[in-house]
Design an enzyme around this catalytic site. Structure first.
Site, mmCIF file in Angstrom:
data_model
loop_
_atom_site.group_PDB
_atom_site.id
_atom_site.type_symbol
_atom_site.label_atom_id
_atom_site.label_comp_id
_atom_site.label_asym_id
_atom_site.label_seq_id
_atom_site.Cartn_x
_atom_site.Cartn_y
_atom_site.Cartn_z
ATOM 1 N N ARG A 65 -36.857 -14.939 20.494
ATOM 2 C CA ARG A 65 -36.132 -14.161 21.515
ATOM 3 C C ARG A 65 -35.462 -12.911 20.945
ATOM 4 O O ARG A 65 -35.315 -11.911 21.655
ATOM 5 C CB ARG A 65 -35.143 -15.050 22.272
ATOM 6 C CG ARG A 65 -34.155 -15.847 21.432
ATOM 7 C CD ARG A 65 -33.535 -16.932 22.308
ATOM 8 N NE ARG A 65 -32.435 -17.693 21.705
ATOM 9 C CZ ARG A 65 -32.590 -18.747 20.924
ATOM 10 N NH1 ARG A 65 -33.805 -19.132 20.539
ATOM 11 N NH2 ARG A 65 -31.535 -19.408 20.472
ATOM 12 N N PHE A 120 -18.944 -34.233 22.661
ATOM 13 C CA PHE A 120 -18.639 -33.092 23.532
ATOM 14 C C PHE A 120 -17.121 -32.863 23.565
ATOM 15 O O PHE A 120 -16.653 -31.721 23.496
ATOM 16 C CB PHE A 120 -19.190 -33.395 24.932
ATOM 17 C CG PHE A 120 -19.433 -32.166 25.776
ATOM 18 C CD1 PHE A 120 -20.081 -31.049 25.260
ATOM 19 C CD2 PHE A 120 -19.017 -32.127 27.109
ATOM 20 C CE1 PHE A 120 -20.312 -29.920 26.044
ATOM 21 C CE2 PHE A 120 -19.245 -30.999 27.901
ATOM 22 C CZ PHE A 120 -19.890 -29.900 27.368
ATOM 23 N N ALA A 160 -23.172 -17.481 19.215
ATOM 24 C CA ALA A 160 -22.211 -17.998 18.236
ATOM 25 C C ALA A 160 -22.180 -17.116 16.980
ATOM 26 O O ALA A 160 -21.104 -16.812 16.445
ATOM 27 C CB ALA A 160 -22.561 -19.439 17.871
ATOM 28 N N ARG A 204 -26.918 -9.491 21.852
ATOM 29 C CA ARG A 204 -27.628 -10.759 21.882
ATOM 30 C C ARG A 204 -29.055 -10.443 22.311
ATOM 31 O O ARG A 204 -29.338 -9.357 22.842
ATOM 32 C CB ARG A 204 -26.976 -11.707 22.896
ATOM 33 C CG ARG A 204 -25.647 -12.236 22.424
ATOM 34 C CD ARG A 204 -24.978 -13.080 23.487
ATOM 35 N NE ARG A 204 -25.678 -14.325 23.769
ATOM 36 C CZ ARG A 204 -25.357 -15.164 24.740
ATOM 37 N NH1 ARG A 204 -24.322 -14.892 25.526
ATOM 38 N NH2 ARG A 204 -26.034 -16.273 24.933
ATOM 39 N N HIS A 205 -29.962 -11.372 22.118
ATOM 40 C CA HIS A 205 -31.330 -11.227 22.630
ATOM 41 C C HIS A 205 -31.268 -11.129 24.156
ATOM 42 O O HIS A 205 -30.259 -11.500 24.778
ATOM 43 C CB HIS A 205 -32.143 -12.463 22.220
ATOM 44 C CG HIS A 205 -31.426 -13.734 22.578
ATOM 45 N ND1 HIS A 205 -31.456 -14.263 23.864
ATOM 46 C CD2 HIS A 205 -30.604 -14.538 21.865
ATOM 47 C CE1 HIS A 205 -30.712 -15.357 23.899
ATOM 48 N NE2 HIS A 205 -30.162 -15.539 22.700
ATOM 49 N N CYS A 240 -10.197 8.362 -9.054
ATOM 50 C CA CYS A 240 -11.169 9.091 -8.235
ATOM 51 C C CYS A 240 -11.585 10.355 -8.950
ATOM 52 O O CYS A 240 -10.738 10.974 -9.609
ATOM 53 C CB CYS A 240 -10.444 9.539 -6.968
ATOM 54 S SG CYS A 240 -11.060 8.916 -5.456
ATOM 55 N N GLU A 294 -29.315 -18.734 15.410
ATOM 56 C CA GLU A 294 -28.206 -19.298 16.183
ATOM 57 C C GLU A 294 -27.666 -20.568 15.514
ATOM 58 O O GLU A 294 -28.356 -21.209 14.695
ATOM 59 C CB GLU A 294 -28.670 -19.568 17.626
ATOM 60 C CG GLU A 294 -27.612 -20.119 18.587
ATOM 61 C CD GLU A 294 -26.296 -19.312 18.656
ATOM 62 O OE1 GLU A 294 -25.714 -19.000 17.593
ATOM 63 O OE2 GLU A 294 -25.828 -19.033 19.765
ATOM 64 N N ASP A 333 0.846 -1.190 0.000
ATOM 65 C CA ASP A 333 0.000 0.000 0.000
ATOM 66 C C ASP A 333 0.883 1.243 0.000
ATOM 67 O O ASP A 333 1.840 1.314 0.770
ATOM 68 C CB ASP A 333 -0.882 -0.024 1.260
ATOM 69 C CG ASP A 333 -1.604 1.287 1.481
ATOM 70 O OD1 ASP A 333 -1.969 1.933 0.483
ATOM 71 O OD2 ASP A 333 -1.794 1.667 2.652
ATOM 72 N N GLU A 380 -32.102 -12.321 27.985
ATOM 73 C CA GLU A 380 -32.038 -13.685 28.552
ATOM 74 C C GLU A 380 -33.325 -14.453 28.216
ATOM 75 O O GLU A 380 -34.430 -13.945 28.393
ATOM 76 C CB GLU A 380 -31.885 -13.571 30.076
ATOM 77 C CG GLU A 380 -31.789 -14.908 30.790
ATOM 78 C CD GLU A 380 -31.897 -14.723 32.299
ATOM 79 O OE1 GLU A 380 -30.890 -14.929 32.990
ATOM 80 O OE2 GLU A 380 -32.999 -14.357 32.780
ATOM 81 N N GLY A 403 -29.812 -23.716 21.895
ATOM 82 C CA GLY A 403 -30.687 -23.742 20.712
ATOM 83 C C GLY A 403 -32.130 -23.445 21.056
ATOM 84 O O GLY A 403 -32.418 -22.692 21.983
ATOM 85 N N ARG A 422 -15.785 -31.525 20.212
ATOM 86 C CA ARG A 422 -16.064 -30.089 20.052
ATOM 87 C C ARG A 422 -15.040 -29.270 20.849
ATOM 88 O O ARG A 422 -14.530 -28.254 20.373
ATOM 89 C CB ARG A 422 -17.490 -29.785 20.520
ATOM 90 C CG ARG A 422 -17.910 -28.354 20.208
ATOM 91 C CD ARG A 422 -19.406 -28.158 20.247
ATOM 92 N NE ARG A 422 -19.801 -26.957 19.522
ATOM 93 C CZ ARG A 422 -20.131 -25.810 20.105
ATOM 94 N NH1 ARG A 422 -20.138 -25.711 21.413
ATOM 95 N NH2 ARG A 422 -20.458 -24.754 19.373
#
Ligand code: F6P
Length: 434
Positions: free
Chosen positions: A262, A304, A349, A207-208, A112, A282, A82, A210, A220, A307
């Site tokens: 939610r 589990f 997520a 986030r939504h 430009c 989600e 650059d 609670e 989920g 993951r």
């Protein structure tokens, strides 16, 4: 044969399909080169490429090429140069270097209109004045532009694969032309460049509130908000132009939620046009939907553990992985970047995947970004970077953040697997529902 086209095609050795790529961004000062260089770099990094911007002063030196060589020999694959304002000779240095090293090379040239340059000069001056107000930045930048204008030699398609950008913040005036662009990376870059860079942007993420599932530690599903979740919805509305807000509180111009109850309930009292987007739903936890982490460990202990071993790549059986999500939210990010004052209310997520773009998070760290409930996240553009402000709205809620446990082996005990599971209730206390 000696015509230009034959030379162009016949002169270079073919590069490995995934060989390193040098992107040379050229054009006069204040044409938007740095914003574009960093936009390309941010996007490619978010897609998992090893990319770095090499800032140069007007032209490339042997030292720049040396630094790029080191970058490639240490396993990285994209270098963006650059700052090149000047001659064809300086560009040829890079082109020859790519040819002899058998690297891919892409030139991006910025044009430009006069009005756009004037705007850019003013904006850049304002930006630098905030950092150092002892200089007359406006004058300095205007002089620099004047000095280089007569020296600039336009790029020709014979110099290599070339993308020409007619840069404007106005989507209808912004255009790109491509010659000889090849392969996935160059195609991504073409995509990034084909939409304008909007300089001043602000986005709101949350986030939504609670949900009843959050209270129970279940993942989920499509549960309603808990009472505390509804209180958060009221507080969020108060921050963003809804009932009880102050006159000067920001008012989103667009409100995007997932299709789930939610998130839709969370924005209920916030004024403004809204849309529900499937891509903001989600992560689909497949066979684990609706379970608690304890139940997943009990029923599917190997899943589990797998993951925990690689949360980025792990895909729930019949569900999704974080890599799937990154793919899914790409379109949302591209749409966001064309707008400003957008409120996005989504899920843990999905927001990790979107916010990582602005934070510049390494892919493997994305599944562990902390995006707490009941917190407003404000993202503002700052030059080619983004400033991120986290505003907890102080409404009590459960914590849903589970860090990676030390023991990720499939032979681990349940106690080891569950050490980092956040506390939750076994049934929704009557105090938390109406
Ligand atoms: O716990 C709330 C939640 O949004 C779940 O619906 C989802 O499965 C989970 O967070 C995603 O977080 P992680 O990937 O850390 O399990």
């Amino acid at each position: 044969m000696s015509n230009g086209t034959t030379n162009l095609i016949g002169s270079s050795k073919p590069c490995q399909i995934n060989g390193p790529l040098i992107v040379t961004i050229v054009g006069l000062p204040c044409h938007g080169k740095s914003l574009a260089a960093h936009k390309i770099s941010r996007y490619l990094f978010w897609r998992g490429e090893d990319v770095k911007v090499f800032k140069v002063e007007d032209f490339v030196t042997e030292e720049t090429l040396q630094n790029i060589s080191e970058w490639f020999t240490t396993g990285h694959n994209v270098a963006i140069i650059d700052g090149m304002n000047l001659s064809k000779q300086s560009r040829n240095l890079v082109a020859n270097y790519c040819r002899t090293s058998v690297y891919h090379h892409l030139i991006v040239e910025f044009n430009c209109t006069e009005a756009c340059v004037e705007d850019n000069i003013k904006d850049t001056a304002l930006f630098y004045e905030k950092l150092d107000n002892n200089k007359d930045w406006l004058k300095k930048l205007q002089e620099r532009f004047k000095k280089f204008t007569p020296l600039y030699e336009k790029c020709s398609i014979h110099e290599g694969p070339l993308i020409t950008v007619n840069n404007s913040e106005n989507q209808l005036l912004h255009s790109v032309t491509a010659h000889g662009v090849q392969g996935l990376l160059q195609t991504f870059i073409l995509g990034v460049l084909s939409s304008p860079v909007i300089k001043h942007r602000v986005f709101y993420f949350s986030r939504h509130g609670e949900s009843e599932f959050n209270v129970l530690g279940r993942i989920g599903g499509d549960a309603d908000l808990s009472d505390r979740g509804r209180k958060y919805a009221d507080n969020l509305a108060k921050q963003l132009g809804g009932p009880g807000s102050s006159k000067d509180s920001p008012k989103p111009r667009l409100i995007w939620t997932s299709e789930l109850r939610r998130t839709i309930s969370t924005v209920q009292n916030i004024p403004g046009p809204r849309a529900t987007l499937k891509d903001l739903n989600e992560i689909n936890a497949g066979i684990c939907e609706g379970l608690t982490y304890e139940e997943i460990q009990e029923r599917f202990p190997s899943e589990f553990a797998w993951r925990d071993q690689d949360k980025l790549k792990y895909r729930y059986p019949h569900g999704e992985s974080y890599l799937d999500l990154l793919q899914r939210v790409d379109g949302v990010i591209q749409a966001l970047l064309l707008n400003t004052d957008v409120l996005v209310v989504s899920h843990q997520a999905v927001l990790r995947c979107i916010i990582s773009y602005f934070k510049g998070t390494k892919p493997e760290e994305i599944p562990y970004i902390n995006v707490p409930l009941h917190t407003l996240i404000i993202v503002k553009s700052y030059g080619y970077d983004f400033e991120i402000e986290t505003v907890p709205l102080k409404v009590e809620c459960v914590d849903t953040y589970r860090i990676q446990p030390n023991n990720c082996s499939i032979e681990r005990t349940s106690a080891d697997a569950l050490t980092t599971v956040p506390a939750h209730f076994d049934s929704v206390p009557s105090a938390l529902i109406n």
